[in-house]
Write a protein that holds these residues in place. Sequence first.
Motif, PDB file in Angstrom:
ATOM      1  N   TRP A  78      14.937   6.954  30.255  1.00 55.68           N
ATOM      2  CA  TRP A  78      15.098   5.528  30.474  1.00 55.68           C
ATOM      3  C   TRP A  78      13.834   4.924  31.044  1.00 55.68           C
ATOM      4  N   LEU A 120      27.260   5.616  36.101  1.00 54.81           N
ATOM      5  CA  LEU A 120      27.050   4.386  36.857  1.00 54.81           C
ATOM      6  C   LEU A 120      28.377   3.757  37.246  1.00 54.81           C
ATOM      7  N   LEU A 128      22.802   6.349  41.637  1.00 60.45           N
ATOM      8  CA  LEU A 128      22.525   5.197  42.497  1.00 60.45           C
ATOM      9  C   LEU A 128      21.231   5.411  43.280  1.00 60.45           C
ATOM     10  N   LEU A 131      18.334   4.795  40.996  1.00 59.15           N
ATOM     11  CA  LEU A 131      18.124   3.360  40.777  1.00 59.15           C
ATOM     12  C   LEU A 131      17.424   2.725  41.963  1.00 59.15           C
ATOM     13  N   ARG A 132      17.941   3.048  43.139  1.00 53.54           N
ATOM     14  CA  ARG A 132      17.337   2.494  44.348  1.00 53.54           C
ATOM     15  C   ARG A 132      15.867   2.882  44.436  1.00 53.54           C
ATOM     16  N   PHE A 135      14.070   1.751  40.277  1.00 53.62           N
ATOM     17  CA  PHE A 135      14.240   0.534  39.509  1.00 53.62           C
ATOM     18  C   PHE A 135      14.026  -0.725  40.324  1.00 53.62           C
ATOM     19  N   VAL A 136      14.262  -0.645  41.580  1.00 54.32           N
ATOM     20  CA  VAL A 136      14.067  -1.822  42.403  1.00 54.32           C
ATOM     21  C   VAL A 136      12.591  -2.213  42.403  1.00 54.32           C
ATOM     22  N   LEU A 139      11.545  -3.560  39.093  1.00 53.89           N
ATOM     23  CA  LEU A 139      11.918  -4.959  38.934  1.00 53.89           C
ATOM     24  C   LEU A 139      10.933  -5.894  39.640  1.00 53.89           C
ATOM     25  N   GLN A 140      10.425  -5.438  40.766  1.00 49.13           N
ATOM     26  CA  GLN A 140       9.461  -6.270  41.495  1.00 49.13           C
ATOM     27  C   GLN A 140       8.246  -6.586  40.630  1.00 49.13           C
ATOM     28  N   SER A 159      16.038 -16.842  37.140  1.00 48.43           N
ATOM     29  CA  SER A 159      16.336 -15.764  38.080  1.00 48.43           C
ATOM     30  C   SER A 159      16.062 -14.444  37.373  1.00 48.43           C
ATOM     31  N   GLU A 161      16.348 -11.436  38.435  1.00 51.78           N
ATOM     32  CA  GLU A 161      17.425 -10.458  38.622  1.00 51.78           C
ATOM     33  C   GLU A 161      18.525 -10.664  37.592  1.00 51.78           C
ATOM     34  N   HIS A 162      19.005 -11.891  37.502  1.00 51.55           N
ATOM     35  CA  HIS A 162      20.092 -12.137  36.556  1.00 51.55           C
ATOM     36  C   HIS A 162      19.625 -11.930  35.114  1.00 51.55           C
ATOM     37  N   LEU A 163      18.387 -12.287  34.867  1.00 51.22           N
ATOM     38  CA  LEU A 163      17.867 -12.085  33.521  1.00 51.22           C
ATOM     39  C   LEU A 163      17.955 -10.613  33.128  1.00 51.22           C
ATOM     40  N   ILE A 165      19.707  -8.144  34.616  1.00 48.36           N
ATOM     41  CA  ILE A 165      21.100  -7.675  34.625  1.00 48.36           C
ATOM     42  C   ILE A 165      21.736  -7.960  33.271  1.00 48.36           C
ATOM     43  N   TRP A 168      20.191  -5.983  30.252  1.00 50.25           N
ATOM     44  CA  TRP A 168      20.735  -4.621  30.238  1.00 50.25           C
ATOM     45  C   TRP A 168      22.177  -4.609  29.760  1.00 50.25           C
TER      46      TRP A 168
ATOM     47  N   TYR B 174      29.136  -7.652  35.802  1.00 49.42           N
ATOM     48  CA  TYR B 174      29.123  -7.910  37.246  1.00 49.42           C
ATOM     49  C   TYR B 174      30.254  -7.198  37.983  1.00 49.42           C
ATOM     50  N   PHE B 177      29.756  -2.753  36.526  1.00 49.11           N
ATOM     51  CA  PHE B 177      28.577  -2.059  37.032  1.00 49.11           C
ATOM     52  C   PHE B 177      28.097  -2.720  38.314  1.00 49.11           C
ATOM     53  N   ILE B 183      22.538  -3.164  43.815  1.00 51.69           N
ATOM     54  CA  ILE B 183      21.222  -2.588  44.097  1.00 51.69           C
ATOM     55  C   ILE B 183      20.115  -3.559  43.704  1.00 51.69           C
ATOM     56  N   LEU B 184      20.234  -4.146  42.523  1.00 51.23           N
ATOM     57  CA  LEU B 184      19.172  -5.039  42.061  1.00 51.23           C
ATOM     58  C   LEU B 184      19.106  -6.330  42.857  1.00 51.23           C
ATOM     59  N   LEU B 185      20.276  -6.820  43.281  1.00 49.94           N
ATOM     60  CA  LEU B 185      20.276  -8.043  44.075  1.00 49.94           C
ATOM     61  C   LEU B 185      20.038  -7.736  45.548  1.00 49.94           C
ATOM     62  N   PHE B 201      23.970 -18.905  34.940  1.00 54.43           N
ATOM     63  CA  PHE B 201      22.980 -18.220  34.110  1.00 54.43           C
ATOM     64  C   PHE B 201      23.540 -17.928  32.723  1.00 54.43           C
TER      65      PHE B 201
END
Lengths: 217, 217
Positions: A78, A120, A128, A131-132, A135-136, A139-140, A159, A161-163, A165, A168, B174, B177, B183-185, B201
Amino acid sequence: MSDSPKRPKNQLKSHIRAQNQELILCTAERVFARQGLAKTTTQMIADEAGLPKANIHYYYRSKKDLLEAVLERILQLWLDSVSQFNVELGPCHNLTRYISEKLEQSRLNPNASKVFAMALIGEEPFVLDYLRRYFVEELQKEKSTINTWVEQGLMKPVSVEHLFINIWAMTQTYADFDAQVKILLQKETLEEEDFMQAKQFVTRMVLLSCGIEEART
Amino acid sequence: MSDSPKRPKNQLKSHIRAQNQELILCTAERVFARQGLAKTTTQMIADEAGLPKANIHYYYRSKKDLLEAVLERILQLWLDSVSQFNVELGPCHNLTRYISEKLEQSRLNPNASKVFAMALIGEEPFVLDYLRRYFVEELQKEKSTINTWVEQGLMKPVSVEHLFINIWAMTQTYADFDAQVKILLQKETLEEEDFMQAKQFVTRMVLLSCGIEEART
DNA sequence: GTGTATTCTGACCAAATATTCAAGTTTTGT
DNA sequence: ACAAAACTTGAATATTTGGTCAGAATACAC
């Protein structure tokens, strides 16, 4: 963790070891995807791999170890397979490529995608944590790239984040919930063509929502 | 299927029966969502409901029966809760409401949503049959409604199948998952506010992709 | 070729778990 | 109040399953 006994004195795993682990991991991924994580028994994996059960346990102490080895492989895939954003090329090109690559990956590795989704949804700590950890910060980077584009007036502010999310969610639904998709599309199997349509559809949605003129690729 | 012994001579189930079944189904839904379908044991459900295990089996012969009863309930909810399209009111109003209702449902019944997703990803025959039976024809209705709107020039032509596949993907991610979303937020729990943002969104994306002017609700 | 490290594997074990049962208790209809 | 129906529940059962082990087979280094 995944190497039970002492490894051959130095560098490389023995040929036999590498080969068997590969076989076991591939088979396990397939069976996990088909049967579900908990319903899968080591016996099933053994049978499908053509090995005695004890042999599986020789390479992976426990079912948990095996699952984690499978997951690690998937998460690695991934992380590696989807190339980073390239600021130079602008939002349209990058988002289009990103969506395309994600969907392609779902199409070509449906089992991996499904196992990941199962882990997941089951909130496997291993996933998890991963991901922590990775992926965090990933994303930054995307976030700052996108901000640059916004400042340059190449896209509307969104946003991030929402984009992501939702990108995916959309790109994985075709692999993870393929049963549902097949029913709605009234198809026995999902063809490449269906993924092409999905690609177009999702790309269109994303680009429009970012206020980007659609590309004709 | 879900009533093991002979029911009271006529009409209504006994008060006790109805009450216990309700307790068992609610508890089971919660435990299934938390532990996963296969990892959940009847003992866990019994303990959490404060009943002896044998009592669970008095009402539901087998674990499979119990799961199916839980699923039936969820699917019923799914089908009932989201109101149909109303041609008169046009695409903007209807799509906005639809997305809002779906997201609200995910927010208010996260367990139900998750159990449904688990069953779907595990391709439980019970769920697939249900989808085939009810949702395909459901989709047909929406399809013809949307076609009407397209003919009236109220929206651009889109693939209704892909539209719904992706609306479902986005609105359910939402809840299903939530671990990933959290985690992302970078949040401990998802607040109503997060769902509001998601709603905006997703709605924006969908309306734009249908060529509909955004409403300011 | 010889000895050591690695791999293989059938048999076995202990724990977990769904399901049954039969004997009790409570509720209900009359 | 009485009998039948409905409900409760501790204990027993049967099965599944992850994991172990000891000895056989094989590969490997020298």
